[in-house]
Enzyme design. Structure first.
Site, short mmCIF file in Angstrom:
data_model
loop_
_atom_site.label_atom_id
_atom_site.label_comp_id
_atom_site.label_asym_id
_atom_site.label_seq_id
_atom_site.Cartn_x
_atom_site.Cartn_y
_atom_site.Cartn_z
N SER A 1 26.00 -28.38 29.52
CA SER A 1 25.97 -28.05 30.49
C SER A 1 25.87 -28.58 31.89
O SER A 1 25.05 -30.09 31.24
CB SER A 1 24.80 -26.66 30.44
OG SER A 1 25.05 -26.16 31.66
N TYR B 1 17.36 -22.64 27.96
CA TYR B 1 19.07 -22.70 27.86
C TYR B 1 18.88 -24.47 28.59
O TYR B 1 19.76 -24.79 27.27
CB TYR B 1 19.62 -21.57 29.03
CG TYR B 1 20.92 -22.24 29.11
CD1 TYR B 1 22.30 -21.83 28.14
CD2 TYR B 1 21.89 -22.78 30.02
CE1 TYR B 1 23.20 -22.10 28.21
CE2 TYR B 1 22.56 -23.26 30.40
CZ TYR B 1 23.67 -22.96 29.50
OH TYR B 1 25.32 -22.82 29.46
#
Length: 262
Positions: A145, A158
């Site tokens: 990400s 996350y």
């Protein structure tokens, strides 16, 4: 030493193939001629996609997978290889999203995100890469990400997990040097997927407002899962002897009037 070209048949295991980036990647690779094992918890959705792929002339099999359960991972790989042959390509993209301020989320909630996104990816890696090393070839693609480069509020677990993915990839690339096995990471920007669609409106609005406050929401355009699928396809199609190690894919901002008239 000359690298032997990729074999004609390259079975793929896609973890997280029931929706979003995983589903799009499985469908895209199947259309390109790769036999695909679709893996996730939602076996009914996997079967629907497998049926769609086979109806279009591709080769696909649905296999249950829970990345938080090591035995499930081992069984998944065994079933995929029994159906399609030795796995030549793996895409580790299973995950979900739970949000909250770092000082409010519980340690259990934090650990759950790390277990799914980071430890889960390592479980899959550990299950398939030794066989790749033995054969002297293979591609393992981690879905990372862009939060690693641009951390976002309300996503501490996350962000930590995806930063861990970057560290894991950097390490295994060193360890795999000379084995013929390639490990790569894709860092997607903001993408429309099913992940996070179960979040409550109040928390989501608070999170987005914080993103805007810190300049982390430059525009409202999002990537489609198919954009990431094309990135994965480019990585694994790279001829042997070359290695796309890190790929960043971001959504373009909307065209301004001048640009659209050009």
């Amino acid at each position: 030493m000359t690298f032997i070209p990729h074999p004609d048949r390259r079975p793929v295991l896609v973890a997280g193939a029931s929706s979003g980036i995983g589903a799009a990647t499985a469908e895209y690779l199947a259309a390109a001629g790769y036999p695909v094992a679709l893996a996730a918890r939602r076996i009914d959705r996997l079967q629907e996609l497998a049926d769609k792929i086979t109806a279009s002339g591709g080769e696909a099999v649905a296999v249950p997978l829970d990345v938080t359960d090591e035995q499930s991972v081992v069984d998944c790989v065994a079933k995929a290889e029994a159906a399609l042959g030795p796995i030549e390509v793996t895409v580790a993209g299973a995950g979900d999203l739970a949000i909250g301020l770092s000082y409010e989320v519980t340690s259990e909630e934090f650990a759950s995100q790390v277990n799914i996104h980071l430890v889960g990816a390592h479980r899959i890696y550990r299950a398939v890469v030794p066989g790749m090393i033995e054969r002297g070839r293979g591609d393992f693609v981690f879905i990372g990400s862009d939060v690693v480069l641009h951390p976002r509020p309300w996503s501490s677990a996350y962000v930590a997990a995806k930063a861990g993915i970057d560290g894991l990839v950097a390490t295994v690339q060193l360890e795999l040097e000379g084995t013929g096995v390639r490990a790569s990471v894709i860092r997607p920007g903001q993408t429309i997927t099913g992940m996070g669609m179960n979040l409550d409106q109040e928390s989501t609005e608070a999170m987005l407002n914080d993103w805007i406050k810190h300049g982390l929401a430059r525009h409202g355009n999002f990537l489609a899962p198919e954009h990431l699928a094309q990135g994965v396809a480019a990585i694994v199609a790279m001829p042997r002897g070359a290695h796309m190690r890190v790929v960043e894919i971001e959504a373009e901002g909307a065209l301004n009037k001048k640009g659209s008239d050009a």
